[in-house]
Design an enzyme around this catalytic site. Sequence first.
Site, PDB file in Angstrom:
ATOM      1  N   ASP A 122      61.093 -16.562  72.201  1.00  0.00           N
ATOM      2  CA  ASP A 122      60.458 -15.415  72.848  1.00  0.00           C
ATOM      3  C   ASP A 122      59.252 -15.958  73.613  1.00  0.00           C
ATOM      4  O   ASP A 122      58.161 -16.109  73.077  1.00  0.00           O
ATOM      5  CB  ASP A 122      60.026 -14.385  71.797  1.00  0.00           C
ATOM      6  CG  ASP A 122      59.489 -13.099  72.417  1.00  0.00           C
ATOM      7  OD1 ASP A 122      58.966 -13.159  73.546  1.00  0.00           O
ATOM      8  OD2 ASP A 122      59.577 -12.042  71.767  1.00  0.00           O
ATOM      9  N   GLU A 134      58.965  -3.105  59.174  1.00  0.00           N
ATOM     10  CA  GLU A 134      58.999  -4.421  58.512  1.00  0.00           C
ATOM     11  C   GLU A 134      57.864  -5.318  59.008  1.00  0.00           C
ATOM     12  O   GLU A 134      58.055  -6.511  59.252  1.00  0.00           O
ATOM     13  CB  GLU A 134      60.360  -5.095  58.701  1.00  0.00           C
ATOM     14  CG  GLU A 134      61.493  -4.375  57.975  1.00  0.00           C
ATOM     15  CD  GLU A 134      62.784  -5.177  57.952  1.00  0.00           C
ATOM     16  OE1 GLU A 134      62.944  -6.079  58.799  1.00  0.00           O
ATOM     17  OE2 GLU A 134      63.637  -4.899  57.077  1.00  0.00           O
ATOM     18  N   GLU A 150      51.249 -13.281  63.690  1.00  0.00           N
ATOM     19  CA  GLU A 150      52.208 -12.521  64.499  1.00  0.00           C
ATOM     20  C   GLU A 150      52.871 -11.574  63.511  1.00  0.00           C
ATOM     21  O   GLU A 150      53.917 -11.879  62.951  1.00  0.00           O
ATOM     22  CB  GLU A 150      53.192 -13.482  65.173  1.00  0.00           C
ATOM     23  CG  GLU A 150      54.050 -12.820  66.240  1.00  0.00           C
ATOM     24  CD  GLU A 150      55.292 -12.177  65.657  1.00  0.00           C
ATOM     25  OE1 GLU A 150      55.216 -10.963  65.320  1.00  0.00           O
ATOM     26  OE2 GLU A 150      56.305 -12.865  65.519  1.00  0.00           O
ATOM     27  N   HIS A 182      61.612 -10.093  72.100  1.00  0.00           N
ATOM     28  CA  HIS A 182      62.603  -9.832  71.046  1.00  0.00           C
ATOM     29  C   HIS A 182      62.376  -8.479  70.375  1.00  0.00           C
ATOM     30  O   HIS A 182      63.255  -7.970  69.682  1.00  0.00           O
ATOM     31  CB  HIS A 182      62.586 -10.957  70.002  1.00  0.00           C
ATOM     32  CG  HIS A 182      61.417 -10.913  69.068  1.00  0.00           C
ATOM     33  ND1 HIS A 182      60.181 -11.428  69.391  1.00  0.00           N
ATOM     34  CD2 HIS A 182      61.285 -10.397  67.828  1.00  0.00           C
ATOM     35  CE1 HIS A 182      59.348 -11.244  68.385  1.00  0.00           C
ATOM     36  NE2 HIS A 182      59.994 -10.620  67.430  1.00  0.00           N
TER      37      HIS A 182
END
Length: 306
Positions: free
Chosen positions: A4, A106, A97, A246
């Site tokens: 990504d 999540e 991240e 992504h």
Amino acid sequence: MLKDVVRTKTYQNVIYQNGFLIKDKVVLDVGAGTGILSLFCAKAGAKHVYAIECSQMADMAKEIVEANGFSNVITVIKGKVEEIDLPTAKVDVIISEWMGYFLLYENMLNTVLYARDKWLVSDGLVLPDKASLYLTAIEDSEYKEDKIEFWNSVYGFNMSCIRKQAMMEPLVDNVNPDQIVTNSQLLKTMDISKMSPGDDAFTAPFKLIAQRTDFIHAIVAYFDVSFTKCHKLMGFSTGPRSKGTHWKQTVLYLEDAISMCEGEALTGSMTVEKNKINPRDVDITVKYDFNGKHYEVSRTQHYKMR
């Protein structure tokens, strides 16, 4: 995720182009994965980096750190942030991240906040420090007809119970910018350096105004991430008009095909909260009202990101 480019290059540019944030600082990398962010920090002159990763990837990260000659600067710790003992009392910078689909599905936000409250010095930095959730609305008759309305009559049989389930499951996908009918509305901004655990559960109003005459079949959510302590503001967007990531976008289909004329407004509110059984899942409630020239509706819909 290393592929990504938007995500990884933004973090790299933030670290390399703003050396004053990292140089000679003690850095904590939360959810380090392969250790790529730790490597960026070490190369930028960090005094020491503690990379915490609870999965088996921690073993690979140790090998990667050794292979690149940073074993004296980066310490990889395998375990959960909430359970490990950090070899230092305080850190100057926390980098992570942590974002998930729809920003909050999540995600590792609470883990970052736990680390912040336990180890970050009073004037320390959290990178990134701002995350904002946005909404827009799209025309998407083709997908809705093919994947959702299909269940109303399957070879002559009523399978609408599956349609109900499909309507409740947000779709993570890349939205064609040409499908966008309304403005984008800022729904919620979170300041990671100041917010409290639980602030990621919220109800916020929205007003989406049609920029052309068309039908609305879905609401689309996306997020932006900002690093505001840089020499100049840096960050990235996961919006449909930005370069793809992504995370893509999150599409919430409406029961109604709303006929909107240019200038008319879809108003309502969105409630976002953790699922009570599995806090990594997200429950979303959308209340919306529309009173237009060709269509009127008032409805509440529930969605579950599982």
